[in-house]
Design a protein around this motif. Sequence first.
Motif, PDB file in Angstrom:
ATOM      1  N   GLU A  47     -44.468  53.371  27.490  1.00  0.00           N
ATOM      2  CA  GLU A  47     -44.049  52.912  26.248  1.00  0.00           C
ATOM      3  C   GLU A  47     -42.306  52.934  25.874  1.00  0.00           C
ATOM      4  O   GLU A  47     -41.994  51.962  25.435  1.00  0.00           O
TER       5      GLU A  47
ATOM      6  N   LYS B 157     -39.998  49.742  24.695  1.00  0.00           N
ATOM      7  CA  LYS B 157     -40.029  49.935  23.486  1.00  0.00           C
ATOM      8  C   LYS B 157     -39.029  48.713  22.886  1.00  0.00           C
ATOM      9  O   LYS B 157     -38.160  48.191  23.454  1.00  0.00           O
TER      10      LYS B 157
ATOM     11  N   VAL C 211     -47.745  46.300  21.690  1.00  0.00           N
ATOM     12  CA  VAL C 211     -48.253  47.393  21.036  1.00  0.00           C
ATOM     13  C   VAL C 211     -48.988  48.111  22.000  1.00  0.00           C
ATOM     14  O   VAL C 211     -49.979  47.660  22.501  1.00  0.00           O
ATOM     15  N   PHE C 212     -48.883  49.247  21.407  1.00  0.00           N
ATOM     16  CA  PHE C 212     -49.585  50.799  22.650  1.00  0.00           C
ATOM     17  C   PHE C 212     -50.572  51.123  21.546  1.00  0.00           C
ATOM     18  O   PHE C 212     -50.035  51.895  20.322  1.00  0.00           O
TER      19      PHE C 212
ATOM     20  N   GLY D 115     -47.472  55.024  19.750  1.00  0.00           N
ATOM     21  CA  GLY D 115     -48.152  54.032  19.683  1.00  0.00           C
ATOM     22  C   GLY D 115     -49.037  53.635  18.535  1.00  0.00           C
ATOM     23  O   GLY D 115     -48.502  54.633  17.450  1.00  0.00           O
TER      24      GLY D 115
END
Length: 453
Positions: free
Chosen positions: A363, A367, A372-373, A398
Amino acid sequence: MKKVLLLITAVCCVVAVCAQDFTAIKGKVKDQWLSQVKLFKTVDGTPVVCAVSRVEADGSFGFLVKPEKPGFYVIGEDERMNFPVYVKGGEEINIELQENKANLVGKNTRENVQLYKWVEYAYHVWLKSVFFDRVFSTYEDFFPDFEKFVAGLSELKAGLKSGNKEFDALLREWIDYATDYYAVVFLQTPRSKHPKVSDRPEYYKQIINSKRFADERVLDFPNGITMLRLYSIFAVNEKDVNPADKALYEQTCLEAIPSDRLRGEFVVSRFFSEYRTYEEYLDGMKKFEKYWLSPSLKARAEAVGTKLYKTRAGGVAADFTYPDVNGKQVSLSDFKGKVVLIDVWATWCAPCRGEIPHLKKLEEEMKGMDVVFLGVSVDEARNKQKWLDFIEQEKLGGIQVFASGWSKITKDYKINGIPRFIVIDRKGNVVSFDAPRPSNPALKKMLEGALGK
């Protein structure tokens, strides 16, 4: 000794109070025409099996029921051949099942005594109308019987008095719906001879009525949804609408039903049952979304999508909606235009926890990119606080949502084990249903590839 007697008395009182909640339904199957008897409870106007009893050598069977609220149950062979009982809780109901018929015997409640006055009165019309495959009847014999049946209804309803005003009103309403149902189902079942409109009794002219299906009371009746469906189809046929004109057909069906909740029930039972592809289902969910007025109704609609959904790369991703840590409803479809990495996990899952450091690293590396996590916890509802505490302790990033157990996402995506990682592209299509884990560099390459398209 005194204390022991007091304790025994207290235990007996507790047992007696608990027994008051249960209804004993006992009976015999005459001539052994059934080897087992099913008990159905009424759920949103549909009979749903809640218990099965073996029929003993002497023909006896029985059930012990604790109803959530007073209402109609049915007993018998299947969804068609069954017989109603009204269950309040704490009473005894005794019934004998014959082939094609049922009779109350022995001890029974006043409500069921009145109910079976109606069952007996309607018996021959019910049999000729509904069981076309057992009783060979045409309009030439049915219509005269039906006219006599209708002529006596006012007197019958006036005499149905159990002392329970709510039940008596409900029974009279059921009689009105059932009378329409018998008239309509007769026309819509196979017969060797078919009547012209001019052959029908006068009663048929009053079936289409703005007072019918104006509220949800019909859902209290075991065959309420069947009544609703046949009524609407009858209304369409009376206007001679061609089913091939799908838009007009759907519109006309729904116009016959005043209640939006019942329109939703009709949509699921009629239109959704005819869908053969997931794309048809998605179109239906969007077209009829204003009618999903109860969680159970929407869940039944979504169950159709689950059956139709095929897990294949390149296919449309099955949507889902769950609450985030603040209670806000979040859907997968909210992120169209971005690449989505779905992490299906739970706090109790050691391999899931083992992937957290790698997930955090991935993640951070991505960045600022359109990724989208989305973490979806399948922890059970009772462990929601544990989930919230875990997110805070582990400083999970997330977007985190709570699925309350193995719910829609696991059914749609055929998930049998976790962790499971799923990659969705910008268009809302599936890149991979079983993507590499974050500890595998192949996942980052997959996400980068999806971003480049």
